[in-house]
Write a protein that holds these residues in place. Sequence first.
Motif, PDB file in Angstrom:
ATOM      1  N   PHE A   1       0.863  -1.179   0.000  1.00  0.00           N
ATOM      2  CA  PHE A   1       0.000   0.000   0.000  1.00  0.00           C
ATOM      3  C   PHE A   1       0.896   1.223   0.000  1.00  0.00           C
ATOM      4  CE2 PHE A   1      -2.632   3.338   1.805  1.00  0.00           C
ATOM      5  CZ  PHE A   1      -3.812   3.176   1.078  1.00  0.00           C
ATOM      6  N   GLY A   2       0.632   2.129  -0.893  1.00  0.00           N
ATOM      7  CA  GLY A   2       1.442   3.336  -0.988  1.00  0.00           C
ATOM      8  C   GLY A   2       2.884   3.055  -1.334  1.00  0.00           C
ATOM      9  N   GLY A   3       3.127   1.970  -2.079  1.00  0.00           N
ATOM     10  CA  GLY A   3       4.480   1.631  -2.488  1.00  0.00           C
ATOM     11  C   GLY A   3       5.292   0.910  -1.431  1.00  0.00           C
ATOM     12  N   LYS A   4       4.675   0.600  -0.279  1.00  0.00           N
ATOM     13  CA  LYS A   4       5.379  -0.100   0.791  1.00  0.00           C
ATOM     14  C   LYS A   4       4.840  -1.525   0.915  1.00  0.00           C
ATOM     15  CE  LYS A   4       6.456   3.968   3.603  1.00  0.00           C
ATOM     16  NZ  LYS A   4       7.921   3.822   3.486  1.00  0.00           N
ATOM     17  N   PHE A   5       5.761  -2.484   1.032  1.00  0.00           N
ATOM     18  CA  PHE A   5       5.377  -3.876   1.209  1.00  0.00           C
ATOM     19  C   PHE A   5       5.125  -4.162   2.683  1.00  0.00           C
ATOM     20  CE2 PHE A   5       7.926  -3.816  -2.663  1.00  0.00           C
ATOM     21  CZ  PHE A   5       7.085  -4.481  -3.541  1.00  0.00           C
ATOM     22  N   SER A   6       4.194  -5.068   2.944  1.00  0.00           N
ATOM     23  CA  SER A   6       3.919  -5.466   4.322  1.00  0.00           C
ATOM     24  C   SER A   6       3.484  -6.928   4.334  1.00  0.00           C
ATOM     25  CB  SER A   6       2.823  -4.591   4.949  1.00  0.00           C
ATOM     26  OG  SER A   6       1.593  -4.767   4.262  1.00  0.00           O
ATOM     27  N   LEU A   7       3.594  -7.535   5.518  1.00  0.00           N
ATOM     28  CA  LEU A   7       3.212  -8.931   5.723  1.00  0.00           C
ATOM     29  C   LEU A   7       1.980  -8.983   6.601  1.00  0.00           C
ATOM     30  CD1 LEU A   7       6.796 -10.227   6.593  1.00  0.00           C
ATOM     31  CD2 LEU A   7       5.615 -10.586   4.415  1.00  0.00           C
ATOM     32  N   SER A   8       1.107  -9.944   6.313  1.00  0.00           N
ATOM     33  CA  SER A   8      -0.079 -10.164   7.141  1.00  0.00           C
ATOM     34  C   SER A   8      -0.148 -11.623   7.560  1.00  0.00           C
ATOM     35  CB  SER A   8      -1.355  -9.788   6.375  1.00  0.00           C
ATOM     36  OG  SER A   8      -1.531  -8.399   6.289  1.00  0.00           O
ATOM     37  N   SER A   9      -0.615 -11.847   8.761  1.00  0.00           N
ATOM     38  CA  SER A   9      -0.738 -13.212   9.257  1.00  0.00           C
ATOM     39  C   SER A   9      -1.893 -13.933   8.581  1.00  0.00           C
ATOM     40  CB  SER A   9      -0.949 -13.209  10.777  1.00  0.00           C
ATOM     41  OG  SER A   9      -2.216 -12.644  11.099  1.00  0.00           O
ATOM     42  N   THR A  10      -1.856 -15.248   8.639  1.00  0.00           N
ATOM     43  CA  THR A  10      -2.964 -16.100   8.223  1.00  0.00           C
ATOM     44  C   THR A  10      -3.308 -17.010   9.402  1.00  0.00           C
ATOM     45  OG1 THR A  10      -1.556 -17.893   7.400  1.00  0.00           O
ATOM     46  CG2 THR A  10      -2.051 -16.092   5.862  1.00  0.00           C
ATOM     47  N   SER A  11      -4.289 -17.848   9.220  1.00  0.00           N
ATOM     48  CA  SER A  11      -4.628 -18.768  10.311  1.00  0.00           C
ATOM     49  C   SER A  11      -3.510 -19.764  10.565  1.00  0.00           C
ATOM     50  CB  SER A  11      -5.936 -19.503   9.997  1.00  0.00           C
ATOM     51  OG  SER A  11      -5.860 -20.182   8.757  1.00  0.00           O
ATOM     52  N   ALA A  12      -2.578 -19.914   9.604  1.00  0.00           N
ATOM     53  CA  ALA A  12      -1.443 -20.837   9.765  1.00  0.00           C
ATOM     54  C   ALA A  12      -0.237 -20.188  10.428  1.00  0.00           C
ATOM     55  CB  ALA A  12      -1.035 -21.389   8.402  1.00  0.00           C
ATOM     56  N   THR A  13      -0.293 -18.896  10.694  1.00  0.00           N
ATOM     57  CA  THR A  13       0.875 -18.181  11.211  1.00  0.00           C
ATOM     58  C   THR A  13       1.180 -18.562  12.657  1.00  0.00           C
ATOM     59  OG1 THR A  13       0.537 -16.276   9.754  1.00  0.00           O
ATOM     60  CG2 THR A  13       1.811 -15.891  11.767  1.00  0.00           C
ATOM     61  N   LYS A  14       2.464 -18.805  12.897  1.00  0.00           N
ATOM     62  CA  LYS A  14       2.947 -19.012  14.257  1.00  0.00           C
ATOM     63  C   LYS A  14       4.145 -18.099  14.464  1.00  0.00           C
ATOM     64  CE  LYS A  14       4.119 -22.409  17.733  1.00  0.00           C
ATOM     65  NZ  LYS A  14       4.110 -23.829  18.107  1.00  0.00           N
ATOM     66  N   VAL A  15       4.210 -17.460  15.632  1.00  0.00           N
ATOM     67  CA  VAL A  15       5.257 -16.489  15.935  1.00  0.00           C
ATOM     68  C   VAL A  15       6.181 -17.051  17.003  1.00  0.00           C
ATOM     69  CG1 VAL A  15       5.748 -14.179  16.838  1.00  0.00           C
ATOM     70  CG2 VAL A  15       3.787 -14.536  15.311  1.00  0.00           C
ATOM     71  N   HIS A  16       7.485 -16.964  16.752  1.00  0.00           N
ATOM     72  CA  HIS A  16       8.504 -17.347  17.734  1.00  0.00           C
ATOM     73  C   HIS A  16       9.362 -16.123  18.027  1.00  0.00           C
ATOM     74  CE1 HIS A  16       7.770 -21.681  17.185  1.00  0.00           C
ATOM     75  NE2 HIS A  16       7.729 -21.439  15.894  1.00  0.00           N
ATOM     76  N   LEU A  17       9.630 -15.878  19.296  1.00  0.00           N
ATOM     77  CA  LEU A  17      10.496 -14.772  19.692  1.00  0.00           C
ATOM     78  C   LEU A  17      11.688 -15.335  20.442  1.00  0.00           C
ATOM     79  CD1 LEU A  17      10.460 -11.658  19.469  1.00  0.00           C
ATOM     80  CD2 LEU A  17       9.491 -11.601  21.759  1.00  0.00           C
ATOM     81  N   ASN A  18      12.899 -15.050  19.921  1.00  0.00           N
ATOM     82  CA  ASN A  18      14.138 -15.581  20.504  1.00  0.00           C
ATOM     83  C   ASN A  18      14.039 -17.098  20.691  1.00  0.00           C
ATOM     84  OD1 ASN A  18      15.118 -13.019  20.528  1.00  0.00           O
ATOM     85  ND2 ASN A  18      15.056 -12.738  22.737  1.00  0.00           N
ATOM     86  N   LEU A  19      13.742 -17.749  19.609  1.00  0.00           N
ATOM     87  CA  LEU A  19      13.551 -19.195  19.623  1.00  0.00           C
ATOM     88  C   LEU A  19      14.860 -19.921  19.890  1.00  0.00           C
ATOM     89  CD1 LEU A  19      11.626 -21.609  19.005  1.00  0.00           C
ATOM     90  CD2 LEU A  19      12.394 -21.433  16.624  1.00  0.00           C
ATOM     91  N   GLU A  20      14.810 -20.912  20.757  1.00  0.00           N
ATOM     92  CA  GLU A  20      15.975 -21.754  21.009  1.00  0.00           C
ATOM     93  C   GLU A  20      16.037 -22.824  19.925  1.00  0.00           C
ATOM     94  OE1 GLU A  20      15.614 -23.263  24.925  1.00  0.00           O
ATOM     95  OE2 GLU A  20      16.235 -21.401  25.882  1.00  0.00           O
ATOM     96  N   ILE A  21      17.146 -22.861  19.189  1.00  0.00           N
ATOM     97  CA  ILE A  21      17.319 -23.823  18.111  1.00  0.00           C
ATOM     98  C   ILE A  21      18.571 -24.636  18.393  1.00  0.00           C
ATOM     99  CG2 ILE A  21      17.695 -24.126  15.636  1.00  0.00           C
ATOM    100  CD1 ILE A  21      16.270 -21.518  15.161  1.00  0.00           C
ATOM    101  N   PRO A  22      18.479 -25.962  18.380  1.00  0.00           N
ATOM    102  CA  PRO A  22      19.682 -26.778  18.592  1.00  0.00           C
ATOM    103  C   PRO A  22      20.668 -26.591  17.449  1.00  0.00           C
ATOM    104  CG  PRO A  22      17.672 -28.086  18.769  1.00  0.00           C
ATOM    105  CD  PRO A  22      17.305 -26.761  18.173  1.00  0.00           C
TER     106      PRO A  22
END
Length: 331
Positions: free
Chosen positions: A213-234
């Motif tokens: 919108f207005g030349g700017k890209f953005s992301l939107s969630s869907t029902s499949a979206t899952k959010v991880h913050l500072n995820l611990e990854i082996p």
Amino acid sequence: MAMCWTPLSKISTDRDNWTIKVRVLRMWDAINTKNNEFISLDMIFIDEEGSTIHAIVRKNQARTFRPQLLEGRVYTVKNFRVESTKGEFRPMHNDIRIWFMTITTNMESNEDMNSIQKYCFEFADYDQIQNQCYNYTYLIDVVGKLVAVGNVEEPQVNGAPRKLRNLQLLLKEGKEIRLSLWGTSVWQIDEDVYKNNPGPFVLIATSTIVKSFGGKFSLSSTSATKVHLNLEIPEDGFENYTVAKIFDAPSNEKKIPMQSLSDNKSATVNFVRSSQESSSAISSMINTNDATKGENDKSSQIEQIRIDQTSNVEDEETDDDNIPINMLYKR
């Protein structure tokens, strides 16, 4: 006698009596956003080879199979239908997908299944995000540094209020992009954690769509979206670590707790097929961010600002693309 199973890379549409051994990477309810109707119970499976596949339980069978399946667990699944992948909103790249049938059986594995990785993402860089704008064939996984968190709002969408929280991410290319979380996804981020901890924060969001919108890209969630913050990854299968550590924060800085802020018991495309590759991708992003942001990252003071931008909705057919962002907590 040990049960034999077939790798996901070897199954095909020519029969229904396959046996596979897989981990449920993610699980979610597929919802029609126009009428909030439940469509199906969806999952992503991964096997020992790191191959992934989208699996679907029909609406009329969800009550039977939902109690038998938990995200993160390993199962032996038998007697399912395999069909060619069709349509839009595909959560990962595979030409086939699995449909549960009435005769499908699944048994949880009691063996040590550390050989099956717990996380797998298909991260998109900024160029790939641009190329996917309004192309909903595949959903987008994204990783970035969280730089702003908005309040929960309830704008009118198609004549009804809908919960919305806007986030701002810094990508590895030094570009900032907005991520709009809709509906129950807004509760996958706790703004108090962001406000009350010095950071830094690395955010992973799965299965998003791209709009502009207005030349700017953005992301939107869907029902499949899952959010991880500072995820611990082996890393290399040895020890867990918090991705925030790769910022090389000062030793006297308050430790940031790992957050998997999701009640959603729920990738286009730069394939990241292992935990080690995921870690490398995030490390690369952080190194680039540190070089790009410069002075902007020196201050950790939180200030409230109003951003005069707009938000896009998950439903691609809505006409309401002009929803202002409310106050953001920005670093």
